[in-house]
Design a protein around this motif. Structure first.
Motif, PDB file in Angstrom:
ATOM      1  N   THR A  94      -2.333  -3.182  10.250  1.00 32.20           N
ATOM      2  CA  THR A  94      -1.308  -2.251   9.784  1.00 32.20           C
ATOM      3  C   THR A  94      -1.179  -2.314   8.259  1.00 32.20           C
ATOM      4  N   SER A  95      -1.152  -3.520   7.723  1.00 28.33           N
ATOM      5  CA  SER A  95      -1.035  -3.684   6.270  1.00 28.33           C
ATOM      6  C   SER A  95      -2.248  -3.104   5.551  1.00 28.33           C
ATOM      7  N   LYS A  96      -3.429  -3.331   6.130  1.00 30.28           N
ATOM      8  CA  LYS A  96      -4.652  -2.810   5.528  1.00 30.28           C
ATOM      9  C   LYS A  96      -4.679  -1.282   5.589  1.00 30.28           C
ATOM     10  N   PHE A  97      -4.254  -0.722   6.717  1.00 31.88           N
ATOM     11  CA  PHE A  97      -4.201   0.736   6.847  1.00 31.88           C
ATOM     12  C   PHE A  97      -3.227   1.330   5.835  1.00 31.88           C
ATOM     13  N   LEU A  98      -2.067   0.711   5.679  1.00 34.91           N
ATOM     14  CA  LEU A  98      -1.073   1.233   4.745  1.00 34.91           C
ATOM     15  C   LEU A  98      -1.581   1.183   3.308  1.00 34.91           C
ATOM     16  N   ALA A  99      -2.257   0.101   2.955  1.00 37.93           N
ATOM     17  CA  ALA A  99      -2.821  -0.008   1.611  1.00 37.93           C
ATOM     18  C   ALA A  99      -3.905   1.048   1.398  1.00 37.93           C
ATOM     19  N   ALA A 100      -4.742   1.251   2.421  1.00 33.99           N
ATOM     20  CA  ALA A 100      -5.782   2.275   2.332  1.00 33.99           C
ATOM     21  C   ALA A 100      -5.160   3.662   2.221  1.00 33.99           C
ATOM     22  N   LEU A 101      -4.066   3.885   2.953  1.00 36.48           N
ATOM     23  CA  LEU A 101      -3.374   5.174   2.901  1.00 36.48           C
ATOM     24  C   LEU A 101      -2.839   5.443   1.500  1.00 36.48           C
ATOM     25  N   VAL A 102      -2.297   4.422   0.863  1.00 38.65           N
ATOM     26  CA  VAL A 102      -1.805   4.578  -0.512  1.00 38.65           C
ATOM     27  C   VAL A 102      -2.945   4.972  -1.443  1.00 38.65           C
ATOM     28  N   ASN A 103      -4.104   4.329  -1.282  1.00 38.92           N
ATOM     29  CA  ASN A 103      -5.266   4.656  -2.110  1.00 38.92           C
ATOM     30  C   ASN A 103      -5.702   6.101  -1.908  1.00 38.92           C
ATOM     31  N   VAL A 104      -5.747   6.540  -0.660  1.00 38.58           N
ATOM     32  CA  VAL A 104      -6.142   7.912  -0.344  1.00 38.58           C
ATOM     33  C   VAL A 104      -5.147   8.902  -0.932  1.00 38.58           C
ATOM     34  N   MET A 105      -3.866   8.585  -0.823  1.00 40.17           N
ATOM     35  CA  MET A 105      -2.836   9.474  -1.353  1.00 40.17           C
ATOM     36  C   MET A 105      -2.924   9.585  -2.868  1.00 40.17           C
ATOM     37  N   VAL A 106      -3.212   8.475  -3.537  1.00 43.37           N
ATOM     38  CA  VAL A 106      -3.324   8.501  -4.996  1.00 43.37           C
ATOM     39  C   VAL A 106      -4.472   9.416  -5.417  1.00 43.37           C
ATOM     40  N   VAL A 107      -5.625   9.278  -4.764  1.00 45.61           N
ATOM     41  CA  VAL A 107      -6.770  10.141  -5.074  1.00 45.61           C
ATOM     42  C   VAL A 107      -6.414  11.602  -4.817  1.00 45.61           C
ATOM     43  N   ASN A 108      -5.706  11.863  -3.733  1.00 52.48           N
ATOM     44  CA  ASN A 108      -5.332  13.232  -3.404  1.00 52.48           C
ATOM     45  C   ASN A 108      -4.355  13.799  -4.429  1.00 52.48           C
TER      46      ASN A 108
END
Length: 263
Positions: A117-131
């Motif tokens: 869950t923590s890894k997914f949330l961190a990855a989601l933040v990265n994806v959102m920043v790029v977007n």
């Protein structure tokens, strides 16, 4: 929370590089609009056979307008963001085995579910920043070169569709990372599938006879022509796409929970 912050810190440098790269892609791509919008160039494109325009990504778009030109540029932006997402997803588990930090992670008083869950949330933040970087740079560059109607709404719709595609490939990469015995190969396999999906999208651009293949390519889940025409995104497709993301995420939890971790 510690795992989440650790993931953000570990991906910080890569995130900066990807964000700068995609900003430069938007900057250089939009800078060509002046040449494409000239009357002479428009006449040249009108003379081209449809198959050639499809291969170039122009299709039926009027690239002399800002909305049509952005639709032409968008697939190149989208595949760049998708590559970032799929590699990010495939690395969230694989890198622990690659860097020999699995033992350190497992001795923490947290469950595997909490770790993922923590890894997914961190990855989601990265994806959102790029977007978000893509969204802001696209709107600013479109405003700088656009001489017609404001297309901020169309750009936002394009970027929302890209966000969903990013999530699909992020979760796909994570599934491979969690399920493959050798997690280190997950990145190359997931990237191979991504490029296969992109090839399918180009094949279906050439002929309507194989449109049934579009179901295999997230790049074709949303109709760019509808967005250009101001019709937005198909709500049903959005729901189905998000459902696919949820299924892939659940499979990641399932496979990671049963995985024999390499220490």
């Amino acid at each position: 929370m510690n795992v989440f912050l650790r993931e953000l810190k570990a991906n910080r440098k890569a995130l900066i590089i990807w964000s700068v790269s995609i900003f430069l892609l938007v900057l250089s791509g939009m800078g060509k609009y002046t040449a494409y919008s000239s009357g002479a160039t428009g006449a040249i494109f009108s003379e081209m056979p449809y198959s050639l325009k499809a291969l170039l990504g122009i299709g039926s778009f009027d690239v002399t307008t800002m909305s049509g030109f952005y639709a032409f540029l968008f697939p190149y932006i989208e595949i760049t963001a998708a590559i970032h997402a799929v590699l990010l997803g495939s690395s969230i588990i694989a890198k622990e085995e690659r860097d020999k930090t699995t033992e350190f992670l497992m001795v923490k008083p947290v469950s595997r579910t909490s770790i993922i869950t923590s890894k997914f949330l961190a990855a989601l933040v990265n994806v959102m920043v790029v977007n978000v970087v893509t969204l802001i740079s696209s709107i600013l560059m479109a405003a700088a070169y656009n001489k017609g109607e404001d297309i901020s709404g169309e750009v936002a719709a394009f970027l929302f569709s890209m966000f969903i595609v990013q999530l699909i490939f992020l979760s796909l990469g994570a599934v491979f990372s969690a399920s493959l015995k050798n997690a280190k190969t997950s990145g190359s396999l997931a990237a191979g599938i991504l490029f296969g999906c992109y090839v399918i999208s180009k094949i279906t651009d050439l002929t309507d006879r194989v449109n049934f293949l579009n179901v295999l390519s997230p790049f074709k889940y949303f109709n760019d022509q509808n967005i250009v025409n101001g019709n937005g995104l198909n709500v049903g497709i959005v729901i189905l796409s998000i459902s696919l993301v949820c299924i892939l995420a659940m499979l990641t939890y399932f496979f990671y929970g049963k995985r024999d971790l390499s220490i």
